[in-house]
Design a protein around this motif. Structure first.
Motif, PDB file in Angstrom:
ATOM      1  N   THR A  92       0.828  -1.208   0.000  1.00 40.95           N
ATOM      2  CA  THR A  92       0.000   0.000   0.000  1.00 40.95           C
ATOM      3  C   THR A  92       0.859   1.253   0.000  1.00 40.95           C
ATOM      4  O   THR A  92       0.622   2.189  -0.779  1.00 40.95           O
ATOM      5  CB  THR A  92      -0.918   0.011   1.241  1.00 40.95           C
ATOM      6  N   ILE A  93       1.857   1.260   0.854  1.00 43.42           N
ATOM      7  CA  ILE A  93       2.708   2.446   0.966  1.00 43.42           C
ATOM      8  C   ILE A  93       3.443   2.703  -0.350  1.00 43.42           C
ATOM      9  O   ILE A  93       3.413   3.824  -0.877  1.00 43.42           O
ATOM     10  CB  ILE A  93       3.702   2.294   2.136  1.00 43.42           C
ATOM     11  N   LEU A  94       4.079   1.661  -0.891  1.00 49.04           N
ATOM     12  CA  LEU A  94       4.832   1.850  -2.139  1.00 49.04           C
ATOM     13  C   LEU A  94       3.914   2.282  -3.278  1.00 49.04           C
ATOM     14  O   LEU A  94       4.282   3.132  -4.090  1.00 49.04           O
ATOM     15  CB  LEU A  94       5.568   0.563  -2.522  1.00 49.04           C
ATOM     16  N   TYR A  95       2.726   1.712  -3.312  1.00 49.88           N
ATOM     17  CA  TYR A  95       1.774   2.043  -4.364  1.00 49.88           C
ATOM     18  C   TYR A  95       1.457   3.547  -4.366  1.00 49.88           C
ATOM     19  O   TYR A  95       1.555   4.213  -5.406  1.00 49.88           O
ATOM     20  CB  TYR A  95       0.501   1.221  -4.177  1.00 49.88           C
ATOM     21  N   PHE A  96       1.141   4.067  -3.203  1.00 52.17           N
ATOM     22  CA  PHE A  96       0.783   5.489  -3.139  1.00 52.17           C
ATOM     23  C   PHE A  96       2.002   6.394  -3.318  1.00 52.17           C
ATOM     24  O   PHE A  96       1.893   7.464  -3.901  1.00 52.17           O
ATOM     25  CB  PHE A  96       0.045   5.803  -1.829  1.00 52.17           C
ATOM     26  N   LEU A  97       3.160   5.948  -2.808  1.00 46.43           N
ATOM     27  CA  LEU A  97       4.375   6.752  -3.013  1.00 46.43           C
ATOM     28  C   LEU A  97       4.706   6.857  -4.497  1.00 46.43           C
ATOM     29  O   LEU A  97       5.129   7.906  -4.975  1.00 46.43           O
ATOM     30  CB  LEU A  97       5.560   6.149  -2.255  1.00 46.43           C
ATOM     31  N   SER A  98       4.473   5.759  -5.224  1.00 42.71           N
ATOM     32  CA  SER A  98       4.759   5.816  -6.659  1.00 42.71           C
ATOM     33  C   SER A  98       3.832   6.819  -7.346  1.00 42.71           C
ATOM     34  O   SER A  98       4.255   7.568  -8.226  1.00 42.71           O
ATOM     35  CB  SER A  98       4.637   4.424  -7.285  1.00 42.71           C
ATOM     36  N   ILE A  99       2.579   6.843  -6.908  1.00 40.96           N
ATOM     37  CA  ILE A  99       1.648   7.832  -7.475  1.00 40.96           C
ATOM     38  C   ILE A  99       2.155   9.251  -7.206  1.00 40.96           C
ATOM     39  O   ILE A  99       2.173  10.108  -8.101  1.00 40.96           O
ATOM     40  CB  ILE A  99       0.235   7.652  -6.881  1.00 40.96           C
ATOM     41  N   LEU A 100       2.622   9.480  -5.975  1.00 41.81           N
ATOM     42  CA  LEU A 100       3.151  10.809  -5.620  1.00 41.81           C
ATOM     43  C   LEU A 100       4.339  11.171  -6.510  1.00 41.81           C
ATOM     44  O   LEU A 100       4.460  12.321  -6.955  1.00 41.81           O
ATOM     45  CB  LEU A 100       3.578  10.846  -4.151  1.00 41.81           C
ATOM     46  N   ALA A 101       5.222  10.194  -6.781  1.00 39.53           N
ATOM     47  CA  ALA A 101       6.387  10.467  -7.632  1.00 39.53           C
ATOM     48  C   ALA A 101       5.948  10.840  -9.047  1.00 39.53           C
ATOM     49  O   ALA A 101       6.495  11.769  -9.656  1.00 39.53           O
ATOM     50  CB  ALA A 101       7.315   9.254  -7.648  1.00 39.53           C
ATOM     51  N   PHE A 102       4.945  10.122  -9.567  1.00 44.41           N
ATOM     52  CA  PHE A 102       4.434  10.457 -10.901  1.00 44.41           C
ATOM     53  C   PHE A 102       3.804  11.855 -10.930  1.00 44.41           C
ATOM     54  O   PHE A 102       4.004  12.610 -11.882  1.00 44.41           O
ATOM     55  CB  PHE A 102       3.410   9.404 -11.372  1.00 44.41           C
ATOM     56  N   ILE A 154      12.781  13.133 -15.005  1.00 45.04           N
ATOM     57  CA  ILE A 154      13.207  11.764 -15.316  1.00 45.04           C
ATOM     58  C   ILE A 154      13.388  10.950 -14.033  1.00 45.04           C
ATOM     59  O   ILE A 154      12.895   9.824 -13.913  1.00 45.04           O
ATOM     60  CB  ILE A 154      14.524  11.786 -16.140  1.00 45.04           C
ATOM     61  N   ILE A 155      14.061  11.545 -13.046  1.00 50.17           N
ATOM     62  CA  ILE A 155      14.291  10.827 -11.787  1.00 50.17           C
ATOM     63  C   ILE A 155      12.954  10.523 -11.094  1.00 50.17           C
ATOM     64  O   ILE A 155      12.766   9.440 -10.537  1.00 50.17           O
ATOM     65  CB  ILE A 155      15.227  11.633 -10.856  1.00 50.17           C
ATOM     66  N   SER A 156      12.025  11.479 -11.179  1.00 50.43           N
ATOM     67  CA  SER A 156      10.709  11.247 -10.572  1.00 50.43           C
ATOM     68  C   SER A 156      10.002  10.078 -11.263  1.00 50.43           C
ATOM     69  O   SER A 156       9.409   9.224 -10.597  1.00 50.43           O
ATOM     70  CB  SER A 156       9.833  12.503 -10.682  1.00 50.43           C
ATOM     71  N   LEU A 157      10.076  10.061 -12.607  1.00 49.08           N
ATOM     72  CA  LEU A 157       9.423   8.973 -13.350  1.00 49.08           C
ATOM     73  C   LEU A 157      10.065   7.628 -13.017  1.00 49.08           C
ATOM     74  O   LEU A 157       9.369   6.632 -12.778  1.00 49.08           O
ATOM     75  CB  LEU A 157       9.512   9.234 -14.853  1.00 49.08           C
ATOM     76  N   ILE A 158      11.400   7.605 -12.951  1.00 49.58           N
ATOM     77  CA  ILE A 158      12.107   6.359 -12.626  1.00 49.58           C
ATOM     78  C   ILE A 158      11.733   5.908 -11.209  1.00 49.58           C
ATOM     79  O   ILE A 158      11.408   4.736 -10.981  1.00 49.58           O
ATOM     80  CB  ILE A 158      13.642   6.545 -12.740  1.00 49.58           C
ATOM     81  N   THR A 159      11.749   6.852 -10.268  1.00 47.61           N
ATOM     82  CA  THR A 159      11.386   6.535  -8.882  1.00 47.61           C
ATOM     83  C   THR A 159       9.985   5.949  -8.830  1.00 47.61           C
ATOM     84  O   THR A 159       9.747   4.910  -8.195  1.00 47.61           O
ATOM     85  CB  THR A 159      11.447   7.806  -8.005  1.00 47.61           C
ATOM     86  N   GLY A 160       9.052   6.635  -9.519  1.00 42.26           N
ATOM     87  CA  GLY A 160       7.674   6.163  -9.533  1.00 42.26           C
ATOM     88  C   GLY A 160       7.569   4.750 -10.082  1.00 42.26           C
ATOM     89  O   GLY A 160       6.865   3.902  -9.532  1.00 42.26           O
ATOM     90  N   THR A 161       8.309   4.500 -11.166  1.00 45.48           N
ATOM     91  CA  THR A 161       8.248   3.182 -11.804  1.00 45.48           C
ATOM     92  C   THR A 161       8.822   2.102 -10.890  1.00 45.48           C
ATOM     93  O   THR A 161       8.220   1.041 -10.712  1.00 45.48           O
ATOM     94  CB  THR A 161       9.038   3.210 -13.129  1.00 45.48           C
ATOM     95  N   ILE A 162       9.986   2.389 -10.311  1.00 43.30           N
ATOM     96  CA  ILE A 162      10.625   1.408  -9.417  1.00 43.30           C
ATOM     97  C   ILE A 162       9.717   1.101  -8.227  1.00 43.30           C
ATOM     98  O   ILE A 162       9.555  -0.066  -7.842  1.00 43.30           O
ATOM     99  CB  ILE A 162      11.998   1.932  -8.927  1.00 43.30           C
ATOM    100  N   LEU A 163       9.125   2.140  -7.666  1.00 44.87           N
ATOM    101  CA  LEU A 163       8.259   1.932  -6.505  1.00 44.87           C
ATOM    102  C   LEU A 163       7.023   1.134  -6.902  1.00 44.87           C
ATOM    103  O   LEU A 163       6.501   0.336  -6.130  1.00 44.87           O
ATOM    104  CB  LEU A 163       7.840   3.281  -5.898  1.00 44.87           C
ATOM    105  N   LYS A 164       6.562   1.354  -8.136  1.00 45.86           N
ATOM    106  CA  LYS A 164       5.321   0.716  -8.559  1.00 45.86           C
ATOM    107  C   LYS A 164       5.515  -0.768  -8.899  1.00 45.86           C
ATOM    108  O   LYS A 164       4.619  -1.592  -8.686  1.00 45.86           O
ATOM    109  CB  LYS A 164       4.748   1.441  -9.786  1.00 45.86           C
ATOM    110  N   LEU A 165       6.701  -1.088  -9.437  1.00 47.68           N
ATOM    111  CA  LEU A 165       6.966  -2.443  -9.926  1.00 47.68           C
ATOM    112  C   LEU A 165       6.501  -3.575  -9.004  1.00 47.68           C
ATOM    113  O   LEU A 165       5.777  -4.463  -9.445  1.00 47.68           O
ATOM    114  CB  LEU A 165       8.462  -2.600 -10.248  1.00 47.68           C
ATOM    115  N   PRO A 166       6.930  -3.570  -7.733  1.00 49.64           N
ATOM    116  CA  PRO A 166       6.584  -4.727  -6.900  1.00 49.64           C
ATOM    117  C   PRO A 166       5.169  -4.668  -6.330  1.00 49.64           C
ATOM    118  O   PRO A 166       4.797  -5.555  -5.557  1.00 49.64           O
ATOM    119  CB  PRO A 166       7.621  -4.650  -5.763  1.00 49.64           C
ATOM    120  N   THR A 167       4.389  -3.629  -6.669  1.00 53.04           N
ATOM    121  CA  THR A 167       3.099  -3.480  -5.983  1.00 53.04           C
ATOM    122  C   THR A 167       1.954  -4.134  -6.753  1.00 53.04           C
ATOM    123  O   THR A 167       2.044  -4.370  -7.958  1.00 53.04           O
ATOM    124  CB  THR A 167       2.742  -1.988  -5.779  1.00 53.04           C
ATOM    125  N   ASP A 168       0.905  -4.391  -6.016  1.00 50.47           N
ATOM    126  CA  ASP A 168      -0.302  -4.986  -6.563  1.00 50.47           C
ATOM    127  C   ASP A 168      -1.477  -4.076  -6.217  1.00 50.47           C
ATOM    128  O   ASP A 168      -1.845  -3.951  -5.059  1.00 50.47           O
ATOM    129  CB  ASP A 168      -0.484  -6.378  -5.931  1.00 50.47           C
TER     130      ASP A 168
END
Ligand SMILES: [K+]
Ligand SMILES: [K+]
Lengths: 496, 496
Positions: free
Chosen positions: B9-19, B50-64
């Protein structure tokens, strides 16, 4: 005869207080004869005795000793008016004997009986000895006075009077020392006066005059802090007393004893060691003193702010100042505003002024136990978040549960405490040329019954009567833990 | 895929924030092109995106996205980590574009997103305009950010998340504005941005450049207080803007709006005037501003501390400073430490810094409503003493009952607030040569998200990274109302 039970009860007990005062004033009168303080001073004490007796009689006349009933409101009104009448009578020797103004005499007496220790008198070293003695004696009486008052009132009051003060009641309630409250009070005073005599005798052995030893013991155990030396306890080092190091350690030790809950002393002398060992407030109190002393000592050594002083001297000075401040005594062996103490040390001092000593001690401040309760409360709030089952988590301390009501009372008291300090600070700013920080420090010192403040003693003496009156209210509010002073100004409390 | 629902849950929402961050950074990038800020700056914003997009993607990868569950602990962790990740990404343009150190850039970004407004950057007038714009934009986003976060999280959370923050929840709980929370959030942002545009347009009409008008409107309504002029709002008077008087009044008015609960603005625009009229917090807030302004104005005139200034000027300067301080904006048109303001005024300023604005507003501090609750609580405690029937007396506010639990939470928060200020003050003292009072003021300003402090801006910029890190924690703790930051450092909260 008074119809109102409330007024009857208040006047009855106030008359007793006035008679007690007449009786007590005999002590400085005897001192006056011994030290040959002169006719003015004899007369001052004579008149004070006579006025006290007349006051007691007038107050007693309309009362009926059968019509006594003490509910919570009456107890609070009695507490507030009692402290005021005793201070008014106690101010008379200053007005008559050394021709001080009413406001200054009343201020000094309130500062004495509340064990605050702020003085508006200058030239103390030139004053008659019996007057100095009376100043110190007021602190001795005031020191254990408030605990005595609670305990005595409780014999006649309904159960709720035990609740007078959240934390106080908590301690007393849980383990009422003995069934006979008069016996408890007697033992407490024996312990208190025993400590006082012990300190006096040790100090005499260490080279102090009998007069110095007693006046300073009075103000050590009461955590009052009055001294007739400008340099306070540093006087003994400055004047070449050979045992000044021991003198400082001894006074430190007895200040510490004054900052401990006297019901713990009671338990110690009645052999109940276990409850002392497990007392969380005592543990925190000792830890606060020790850790901060070690921390500040090391800091001074690392930052090299002490100049030529060696490690023992730094440790001793730090221990003394820390103990003096947390017990709200206000004695000094080194100026806490000097560069000897780094800024971080001064900040710790400020926080310790706010904390104060233990509940049931002679110290002022918010009290260590309340700090403990707040700490426990905060831990509970955190636990409530991550504990999934949302069980009802009580706030516990010393195996007892602190109920919400008690915490609410604490919060209410603390917020009003802040409000009074702010109001006092603003009044000080308006009627003086002190800067913001100094102006706050005066009311802060008064409310915490501390003593030291961040401007000169001469400046304090020269402040407007309006500011002095504000500080008088502050000292009383601090000592009586606010509620009685509020009730005093609440019209509804006086009705019926 | 992550097994832990909490981490998922945390990673999912953090990735949204990064995007979202990547998306928002496009705005200052466009500004950079318009103002021709040069390749360094373009690159700074490119890389950040770019760094924000990469961060968002990395954070999102393992989430469901199906495995989302927000309990109270998760919400708090999300809140704390969210503010941190956004600040870390927001700091990149400063690090890359104007080559600031990591700690200074992170500090400035946290100061921006928490709407504190303390700056560690010097030479702001020489900086690229897009960088200045980004600094102001962070405050605009942070201003309504915390309320948005609570409202959005609440759609997915159990009932208890409403209780996130005692007073906040109290307001929201009692009268949830509309069933659809997304709609509410949308309307709130429309109101917020509407106010911002309105202020900008008025300021442009009064002679400000479009750039100045927008950057200052951003930091007015967010009560952030960033300005790129050393003299803050006094710049317009100093530089001969003919409408400077109106400019000052207009900014005062919009600071006031920023300090009001935005759910009241919502009700105003949805026609619910009655609940606004009866809102005790708004009443107290207005009274505090008006009465203190009148009091200080009269005091300045009586004490004649203002020199050549006329009554309107004294009133305007006082109103501006009072509003700026109580809303914790931190703008200035006159130095609050100058002799223009008597000591009593400076004390009121200090108290107002502590109080802060309304619950649900963009302001920091303890909040007016909590003050109201404490006042009610104290009145109840007094009533309990003299009311003979000992009925259970609830603490009420705006026809609602404040339960003991809520008061306990408030007390816990407030005590920890004090502890953090003390710890911050002591750390500042140890690692700098600031005196006790100055050292306290830094952490006080950080914790209250206020902005001004009692030492120079250059000194702040030169402080040790340890102190800056402390203030960063302080700013976050102040903005997120402490609990999320405590939970962040609580091991048990991260388990399971
Ligand atoms: K004292
Ligand atoms: K601010």
């Amino acid at each position: 005869m008074l119809k109102s039970t409330k007024y009857n009860t208040i006047l009855y007990f106030l008359s007793i207080l006035a008679f007690i005062m007449a009786f007590i004033i005999v002590i400085p009168l005897i001192l006056a004869f011994i030290y040959q303080d002169g006719n003015n001073i004899y007369q001052a004490f004579y008149y004070t005795i006579i006025i006290s007796l007349i006051t007691g009689t007038i107050l007693k006349l309309p009362t009926d000793p059968e019509n006594i009933y003490i509910d919570l409101t009456t107890a609070m009104l009695l507490c507030a008016t009692g402290w005021i009448i005793v201070s008014l009578l106690g101010a008379l020797p200053f007005m008559i004997g050394i021709e001080k103004s009413f406001i200054d005499s009343f201020f000094e007496a309130v500062s004495g009986f509340t064990t605050t220790g702020i003085t508006v008198f200058t030239g103390l070293d030139l004053m008659p000895k019996s007057i100095i003695f009376w100043r110190s004696l007021m602190q001795l009486l005031g020191g254990l006075g408030i605990l005595t008052f609670f305990l005595l009132i409780s014999t006649r009051a309904q159960g709720e009077t035990w609740q007078l003060f959240s934390a106080e009641s908590h301690k007393i309630n849980v383990s009422r020392p003995v069934p006979n409250i008069f016996k408890t009070v007697k033992i407490l005073w024996m312990i208190y006066l025993g400590f006082m005599f012990l300190e006096s005798i040790i100090l005499i052995f260490l080279g102090l005059s009998v007069f110095d030893a007693f006046t300073h013991s009075f103000t050590t155990l009461s955590t009052g802090g009055f001294s007739h030396y400008d340099a306070s306890i540093a006087h003994y080092a400055n004047s070449g007393y050979s045992h000044y190091i021991l003198i400082e350690y001894i006074i430190t030790f007895f200040m510490f004893l004054g900052g401990v809950n006297f019901l713990l002393h009671f338990r110690f002398f009645t052999g109940n060691y276990k409850s002392i060992k497990n007392n969380s407030e005592l543990k925190t109190f000792i830890k606060l003193i020790l850790y901060s002393t070690i921390f500040i000592t090391i800091l001074i050594i690392i930052l090299n702010t002490a100049g030529n002083f060696n490690a023992e001297e730094i440790f001793r000075k730090t221990l003394f100042q820390v103990t003096s401040i947390i017990t709200t005594t206000g004695f000094g062996t080194h100026d806490i505003n000097s560069t000897f103490f780094p800024a971080a040390a001064r900040q710790i001092f400020l926080v310790f002024m706010l904390i104060g000593g233990s509940v049931g001690s002679t110290a002022g401040g918010i009290k260590v136990m309340r700090l403990n309760i707040l700490g426990r409360l905060f831990k509970r709030e955190i636990k409530k978040i991550y504990l999934p089952d949302h069980a009802v988590l009580p706030v516990t301390l010393d195996q007892g549960i602190i109920d919400s009501d008690e915490i609410n009372k604490l919060t209410g008291l603390f917020s009003f405490w802040l409000v009074l300090i702010v109001v006092g600070g603003i009044i000080t700013s308006i009627f003086s040329d002190l800067d913001g920080w100094q102006a706050f420090s005066g009311m802060f010192s008064a409310m915490g019954n501390i003593g030291p403040f961040f401007f000169s003693v001469e400046k304090m003496a020269s402040l407007s009567p309006i500011i002095k009156m504000t500080y008088i209210i502050g000292m009383l509010a601090g000592r009586l833990e606010i509620l009685p002073i509020i009730i005093l100004f609440t019209k509804k409390a006086w009705e019926k």
